[in-house]
Design a protein around this motif. Structure first.
Motif, PDB file in Angstrom:
ATOM      1  N   ASP A  87      -0.444   6.926   3.006  1.00 12.41           N
ATOM      2  CA  ASP A  87      -1.378   6.417   2.001  1.00 12.41           C
ATOM      3  C   ASP A  87      -2.679   5.899   2.598  1.00 12.41           C
ATOM      4  O   ASP A  87      -3.718   5.905   1.928  1.00 12.41           O
ATOM      5  N   VAL A  88      -2.652   5.422   3.827  1.00 11.44           N
ATOM      6  CA  VAL A  88      -3.859   4.899   4.465  1.00 11.44           C
ATOM      7  C   VAL A  88      -3.689   5.002   5.975  1.00 11.44           C
ATOM      8  O   VAL A  88      -2.572   4.926   6.500  1.00 11.44           O
ATOM      9  N   ILE A 138       1.779   3.484   5.873  1.00  7.47           N
ATOM     10  CA  ILE A 138       0.552   3.296   6.643  1.00  7.47           C
ATOM     11  C   ILE A 138       0.678   4.019   7.981  1.00  7.47           C
ATOM     12  O   ILE A 138       1.696   3.886   8.674  1.00  7.47           O
ATOM     13  N   HIS A 153     -12.367  -2.704   0.720  1.00  9.68           N
ATOM     14  CA  HIS A 153     -11.001  -3.220   0.672  1.00  9.68           C
ATOM     15  C   HIS A 153     -10.756  -4.320   1.688  1.00  9.68           C
ATOM     16  O   HIS A 153     -10.555  -5.463   1.328  1.00  9.68           O
ATOM     17  N   PRO A 191      -7.534   7.404   2.806  1.00 11.06           N
ATOM     18  CA  PRO A 191      -8.411   6.262   3.088  1.00 11.06           C
ATOM     19  C   PRO A 191      -8.209   5.695   4.481  1.00 11.06           C
ATOM     20  O   PRO A 191      -7.114   5.749   5.042  1.00 11.06           O
ATOM     21  N   LEU A 237       0.833  -1.207   0.000  1.00  9.67           N
ATOM     22  CA  LEU A 237       0.000   0.000   0.000  1.00  9.67           C
ATOM     23  C   LEU A 237       0.866   1.255   0.000  1.00  9.67           C
ATOM     24  O   LEU A 237       0.485   2.275  -0.538  1.00  9.67           O
TER      25      LEU A 237
END
Length: 432
Positions: free
Chosen positions: A214-215, A133, A407, A235, A130
């Motif tokens: 990113d998340v 994080i 997801h 996200p 991903l």
């Protein structure tokens, strides 16, 4: 500002922002380096981290002792202390969990599916990290190592932010893990911890640190998750509270129901998989309700019941409307008699958190309906809700139980910490 030798607040908010942005840049650079490491190198780095955790046992326990002492002094309940407390056995369990994650199949580069088109193009869907994080969690030191190890196994860098209650313990765990990574030439930016309890750090992470994150994965109570979902600009894998149910159907074996219920509620009351509500079918209430309630009470669990439950034992206290939607995380359970499977499902859907719910029954048709119609991330038949755990699912560990529908759902392990890309191969192929 300093307290007990621990930095807890930044007086200069500009400095806080600058430091976190620097962490973000460092994480992004480390993640690019991780992309170049093979599966074996990442696994060896994790095993080295596990060894470093064992070697740092005295420092980790000393830091944890200070965290626990402060928590007791501030009046935290036994369930909070249990989640926070580290012992030599628990630290060994943390190190073993990191090793278990190292031994998992590597997800990066795994081919999910592949096919060939009529024009000869070969198309593959391949797992990729991903990226970076951000994990925001409350006072559970083991999450520090689990989250760091899971992210690295999946090729991601991670920035961790824990609550003030576990900060000393988390700092020592991350220092140990970074030492293990460094021994295998992995940049320490791969696993970083925000070293302060300043709440403004959460806001900066939710804003994405100028595109570095990113998340976001939140792991905590309703207030934390609500803030993350409301403010995040990246996200989110939502980990909601575990308002979990055990439904004893009319065809339930009483001995099985008692065993499963006591484990689901009392094995560990402070974990998100603990049962918080018992639903008993009216069709078996005459034979099952009193023994189940008595078993809970005799085991030291307070029971808050509806009118029918109040009549079976003088120790039961009345349940309020709020109790049906409460995650107690303590030796407390709400108990209600329901008019069959339909009402049980309605109650779970109305008051539950879509985390983990169980039915106890010998009726396969009833079990199928419950497992199909209850829209929770984890549904169980004749098994304890305390199995809501990535380790128990064979994932090695988990960052949390995702209760959303996008997801990732259920235990978030290494596969859930990857995305995918399409790899397309041709032979000079052009589109007409």
């Amino acid at each position: 500002m300093r307290a007990n030798g621990l930095t807890v607040l930044y007086a200069d908010k500009t400095r806080l922002r600058a430091d976190l942005l620097a962490m973000g840049r460092k994480a992004r650079a480390a993640q690019r380096a991780l992309m170049l490491l093979g599966a074996q190198a990442r696994a060896e780095a994790l095993r080295a981290s596990a060894g470093a955790i064992r070697a740092a046992l005295p420092q980790i326990l000393k830091a944890n002792e200070a965290d626990v002492s402060e928590a007791r002094g501030s009046g935290q309940n036994d369930a909070f202390i249990d989640r926070l407390l580290l012992t030599p056995e628990r630290v060994e369990g943390i190190a073993k969990s990191v090793e278990d994650i190292a031994d998992l199949p590597d997800p990066v580069g795994a081919v999910i599916s592949e096919w060939t088109r009529p024009n000869g193009l070969k198309i593959s869907r391949v797992r990729t990290p991903l990226g970076v994080i951000g994990v925001i969690f409350e006072s559970r030191p083991n999450v520090t190592a689990d989250a760091g190890a899971l992210c690295l196994k999946a090729g991601n860098a991670v920035i961790l932010r824990t609550g003030s209650g576990a900060l000393r313990s988390a700092i020592e765990l991350v220092k140990a893990m970074q030492a293990g990574l460094a021994s295998k030439a992995v940049p320490d930016g791969a696993i970083q911890l925000v070293p302060v309890a300043d709440r403004e750090a959460v806001g900066l992470m939710l804003a994405g640190l100028d595109g570095a994150i990113d998340v976001i994965v939140p792991r905590g109570g309703k207030s934390l998750v609500a803030r993350v979902q409301a403010e995040a600009r990246v996200p989110v894998f939502a980990h909601l509270d575990g308002n979990n149910h055990v439904y004893v159907h009319e065809k339930a074996d009483l001995a099985m129901a008692r065993t499963v219920l006591l484990n689901a509620k009392l094995r560990r009351t402070g974990v998100c998989g603990a049962a918080e509500t018992l639903l008993v079918d009216r069709a078996c209430a005459a034979t099952h309700l009193a023994p189940l309630v008595k078993a809970l009470l005799d085991a030291g669990c307070a029971v808050r019941g509806d009118e029918a439950t109040l009549g079976v034992d003088h120790r039961v206290t009345p349940a309020s409307q709020e109790d049906w939607s409460t995650e107690f995380l303590d030796r407390i359970i709400a108990v209600k008699v329901v008019e069959g499977l339909d009402e049980a499902i309605r109650h779970v859907e109305t008051y539950g958190s879509h985390h983990t719910d169980a039915i106890i029954t010998a009726d396969e048709a009833a079990a199928r309906r419950f497992l199909t119609e209850v829209d929770s991330a984890i549904v169980l038949h004749n098994a304890s809700t305390q199995f809501a755990d990535g380790g128990e699912f064979g994932f090695g560990a988990e960052i949390g139980i995702a209760t959303g529908r996008m997801h990732a759902r259920g235990p978030v392990g290494v596969e859930q910490l990857t995305s995918f890309k399409y790899v397309v191969k041709g032979e000079g192929t052009v589109r007409p």
